[in-house]
Design a protein around this motif. Sequence first.
Motif, PDB file in Angstrom:
ATOM      1  N   SER A 264      -6.247 -12.343 -12.241  1.00 54.61           N
ATOM      2  CA  SER A 264      -6.327 -13.716 -12.415  1.00 54.61           C
ATOM      3  C   SER A 264      -5.174 -14.142 -13.392  1.00 54.61           C
ATOM      4  N   ILE A 265      -4.691 -15.037 -13.508  1.00 52.74           N
ATOM      5  CA  ILE A 265      -3.532 -15.393 -14.188  1.00 52.74           C
ATOM      6  C   ILE A 265      -3.495 -16.968 -14.453  1.00 52.74           C
ATOM      7  N   THR A 266      -2.879 -17.655 -15.280  1.00 53.33           N
ATOM      8  CA  THR A 266      -2.756 -18.967 -15.514  1.00 53.33           C
ATOM      9  C   THR A 266      -1.188 -19.439 -15.094  1.00 53.33           C
ATOM     10  N   SER A 267      -1.255 -20.707 -14.174  1.00 57.15           N
ATOM     11  CA  SER A 267       0.140 -21.041 -13.627  1.00 57.15           C
ATOM     12  C   SER A 267       1.044 -21.088 -14.752  1.00 57.15           C
ATOM     13  N   GLY A 268       2.117 -20.492 -14.456  1.00 62.32           N
ATOM     14  CA  GLY A 268       3.131 -20.267 -15.613  1.00 62.32           C
ATOM     15  C   GLY A 268       3.495 -18.807 -16.065  1.00 62.32           C
ATOM     16  N   GLY A 269       2.383 -17.918 -15.554  1.00 57.53           N
ATOM     17  CA  GLY A 269       2.449 -16.624 -15.829  1.00 57.53           C
ATOM     18  C   GLY A 269       2.842 -15.773 -14.575  1.00 57.53           C
ATOM     19  N   SER A 270       2.639 -14.415 -14.670  1.00 54.97           N
ATOM     20  CA  SER A 270       2.958 -13.686 -13.652  1.00 54.97           C
ATOM     21  C   SER A 270       2.378 -12.413 -13.526  1.00 54.97           C
ATOM     22  N   ALA A 271       2.138 -11.832 -12.283  1.00 54.21           N
ATOM     23  CA  ALA A 271       1.410 -10.667 -12.106  1.00 54.21           C
ATOM     24  C   ALA A 271       2.229  -9.392 -11.406  1.00 54.21           C
ATOM     25  N   LYS A 272       1.949  -8.250 -11.448  1.00 52.49           N
ATOM     26  CA  LYS A 272       2.598  -7.322 -10.712  1.00 52.49           C
ATOM     27  C   LYS A 272       1.690  -6.697  -9.493  1.00 52.49           C
ATOM     28  N   LEU A 273       2.208  -6.830  -8.172  1.00 54.15           N
ATOM     29  CA  LEU A 273       1.573  -6.622  -7.098  1.00 54.15           C
ATOM     30  C   LEU A 273       2.185  -4.920  -6.691  1.00 54.15           C
ATOM     31  N   THR A 274       1.297  -4.229  -6.628  1.00 54.06           N
ATOM     32  CA  THR A 274       1.589  -2.882  -5.971  1.00 54.06           C
ATOM     33  C   THR A 274       0.896  -2.633  -4.685  1.00 54.06           C
ATOM     34  N   ILE A 275       1.603  -2.213  -3.604  1.00 57.21           N
ATOM     35  CA  ILE A 275       1.002  -2.383  -2.274  1.00 57.21           C
ATOM     36  C   ILE A 275       1.373  -0.875  -1.966  1.00 57.21           C
ATOM     37  N   THR A 276       0.102   0.187  -1.828  1.00 54.36           N
ATOM     38  CA  THR A 276       0.060   1.240  -1.641  1.00 54.36           C
ATOM     39  C   THR A 276      -0.052   1.656  -0.258  1.00 54.36           C
ATOM     40  N   THR A 277       0.657   2.319   0.453  1.00 56.11           N
ATOM     41  CA  THR A 277       0.560   2.838   1.867  1.00 56.11           C
ATOM     42  C   THR A 277      -0.063   4.042   1.980  1.00 56.11           C
ATOM     43  N   ALA A 278      -0.705   4.688   2.776  1.00 52.62           N
ATOM     44  CA  ALA A 278      -1.598   5.795   3.196  1.00 52.62           C
ATOM     45  C   ALA A 278      -0.454   6.642   4.058  1.00 52.62           C
ATOM     46  N   ALA A 279      -0.662   8.078   4.027  1.00 49.19           N
ATOM     47  CA  ALA A 279       0.183   8.759   4.780  1.00 49.19           C
ATOM     48  C   ALA A 279       0.221   8.699   6.376  1.00 49.19           C
ATOM     49  N   ASN A 280      -1.127   8.185   6.815  1.00 48.59           N
ATOM     50  CA  ASN A 280      -1.130   7.672   8.356  1.00 48.59           C
ATOM     51  C   ASN A 280      -0.960   6.281   8.504  1.00 48.59           C
ATOM     52  N   THR A 281      -0.215   5.513   7.675  1.00 49.95           N
ATOM     53  CA  THR A 281       0.034   4.166   7.763  1.00 49.95           C
ATOM     54  C   THR A 281       1.142   4.068   8.616  1.00 49.95           C
ATOM     55  N   PRO A 282       0.922   3.445   9.902  1.00 51.66           N
ATOM     56  CA  PRO A 282       1.772   3.373  11.075  1.00 51.66           C
ATOM     57  C   PRO A 282       3.304   2.711  10.656  1.00 51.66           C
ATOM     58  N   ASN A 283       4.406   3.234  11.279  1.00 48.95           N
ATOM     59  CA  ASN A 283       5.732   2.694  11.063  1.00 48.95           C
ATOM     60  C   ASN A 283       5.482   1.099  11.512  1.00 48.95           C
ATOM     61  N   GLY A 284       6.182   0.223  10.904  1.00 54.19           N
ATOM     62  CA  GLY A 284       6.454  -0.871  11.524  1.00 54.19           C
ATOM     63  C   GLY A 284       6.604  -1.980  10.298  1.00 54.19           C
ATOM     64  N   SER A 285       6.821  -3.197  10.800  1.00 51.96           N
ATOM     65  CA  SER A 285       7.039  -4.427   9.996  1.00 51.96           C
ATOM     66  C   SER A 285       5.761  -5.168   9.921  1.00 51.96           C
ATOM     67  N   SER A 286       5.271  -5.661   8.542  1.00 55.48           N
ATOM     68  CA  SER A 286       4.211  -6.550   8.342  1.00 55.48           C
ATOM     69  C   SER A 286       4.344  -7.759   7.465  1.00 55.48           C
TER      70      SER A 286
END
Length: 682
Positions: free
Chosen positions: A579-601
């Motif tokens: 949760s942030i206040t507009s004007g602020g920023s946050a770090k998003l980390t997307i972690t895939t699994a070893a079996n996450t299929p190849n492709g685009s999302s």
Amino acid sequence: MTMVLPVIPASATPAAPPAQPVSPEAAAITAADQAAAIGVDRLSKGTDEAFRRLGVTPGGAGLFYVSYERTYRGLPVIGGDAVVVADGAGRVRDTSAAETADIKVGTKPGISADRAAAVARGQLSTVDSVSSPQLVVVGGATPKLAYEVVVKGRGANLPSNLHVFVDGATGAVLDKRDDVKAEAPHATGTPASTPPAPFGSGNSFYVGNVTIDTTGSGSSYSMRDPGRSGISCGREGGSVFTGNDDAWGNGSGTDLETGCVDTLYSVQREWNMLKDWLGRNGIDGNGRGFPASVGLNDVNAYWDGSSTHFGHSQDNRRQATSMDVVGHEFGHGIFQTTPGGAGSGNENGGLNESTGDIFGALTEAYANNAKDTPDYEVGEGVNLVGQGPIRYMYNPSKVGDPNCYSSSIPSTEVHAAAGPQNHWFYLLAEGSNPGGGKPTSPTCNNSTVTGIGIQSAGKIFYNGLLKKTSSWRHNSARKATLEAALSLFPNSCTEFNAVKAAWNAVSVPPVSGEPTTCNQQPGKNDYSVSLSPSSGTVKPGESATVTVGTTTTNGTAQAIKLTATGLPSGATAKFEPESITSGGSAKLTITTAANTPNGSSKVTVNADGAEVDHTVQYDLTVGSGNPPTGCDGVEAWDANTLYVPGDEVSHNSHKWTSNWYSSGAEPGAPGSWYVWKDGGAC
């Protein structure tokens, strides 16, 4: 002799020239392009989709309306267009888009272009020409690969420029759209920099002796407007009228040159009205108009997509060139050149016909001619078939057209389907009981509506039209005009309340997301969301990091909760902080699994604000780093997609061409496997 050059101190080095200020329009375009690129709000798009900017139109209240075409693997998507509303400070104020499901179709057709042309040719009884078929995607609930073919010829009663969309797999006709928009449903057969134009003397049939802008000098003149690009008038099937003096017409209803006097006078008044009242530059919004011709051998008038054509009354005593009819036909040109184009379907067609009627009424009101006084009756002067006006905007039921919106409108003939919006416009402009000799107007809910005047009504209608998409419907127009009223009249509730009351009075129901009160001013307490970077590629088991930035664009800051959806199988998303206040920023980390299929999302970042919600899209590509080679089997990375032999896709930095499919599953079903050729290696 040795020349010694002076040493210039660093402090004396000439400074770099100051950066040139960015124009409001350029700032709006930049903001709109960025919003389209990251799929802000209604601009969400699938993995193989993109938006291509088509144009920008200035509107009222300092807003700019930027239109986009959706593409899929480079092919145009019919019914996937969008509009971004931005202001001169570079802030996105709103987005709208024609609704289409996520597109996953092959791009290699199952039928030939010749077969598609033959199918399209069969849609007209008389064919003059058939365009080269072009591959497109027809969007909607079930997108399909199709050929678009334009067939020029003649239908039952009129010329036709028919766009036919032929299913690329089966050859079935998916949709048809005709550029020709006729006046009657049952036919029988200047920019500021322009120098002053010379005034020709016109003896018209409908408006008396008038001046018109013509071209020429000395003993050579033509009925071509010198300052309004593209505007001219001539004989049907012939050339622009010319003469050895600048006097035109004899005032007779059967004289074609007189018909052109009425036509030029009317379209020149319409052009001026668009500029002075609405801020539009020409009929097409870019300083251009379209040619007109008179002498059509038909009891009708029509727009064919690039010109207007005017016939005669059934008794053959008058040309169909009265001001409201001329304004109507050129009004089709305005509808076609505002975002979303001409669209298709009866409800959209009814709104198109109504738009012509509204611009005809606005043109009459602007001209305020003593011989053709302003009213809300369409074609009363022409008396096309000897039964008076073609349509009554204040009471469409007088000719059997519906006054009120209902579920039957989408299947109602387009001229009759103009009734509800025509009725709405009259109620908005004049009210249900305006007095002063103006007709009363019945309402569908027995309410009383107070009008705001035709000029204010016209501004609201036009600025709503600038948010039009190809899927334009009555509820779309309701929402857009309510928003336009708030933008154009931010310190007044009168206009907003009148727009809402008039739509209620013609039974167009509220739509989700529309403003409900005049206190919901656009841009109040709002913010924007950005991503840096906006895309990334990882191997299975790796992570991608993104900075989610927010900026308060109007009003005060508000609390925002961040979430993510659309993650590939096995992947997780973590925001720091959540949760942030507009004007602020946050770090998003997307972690895939070893079996996450190849492709685009397309990973959607959802910003749930205390007052306003927004979404943006992050392009995530998962690749193993070891692409298959030779003729190895490759699992379909776009589930539910039917590929056909010859389809090309990009995967792990390689171009792959489909060879055949195999597996026990149906082609395109989850679990299908495909065999691909990598650059012709096998």
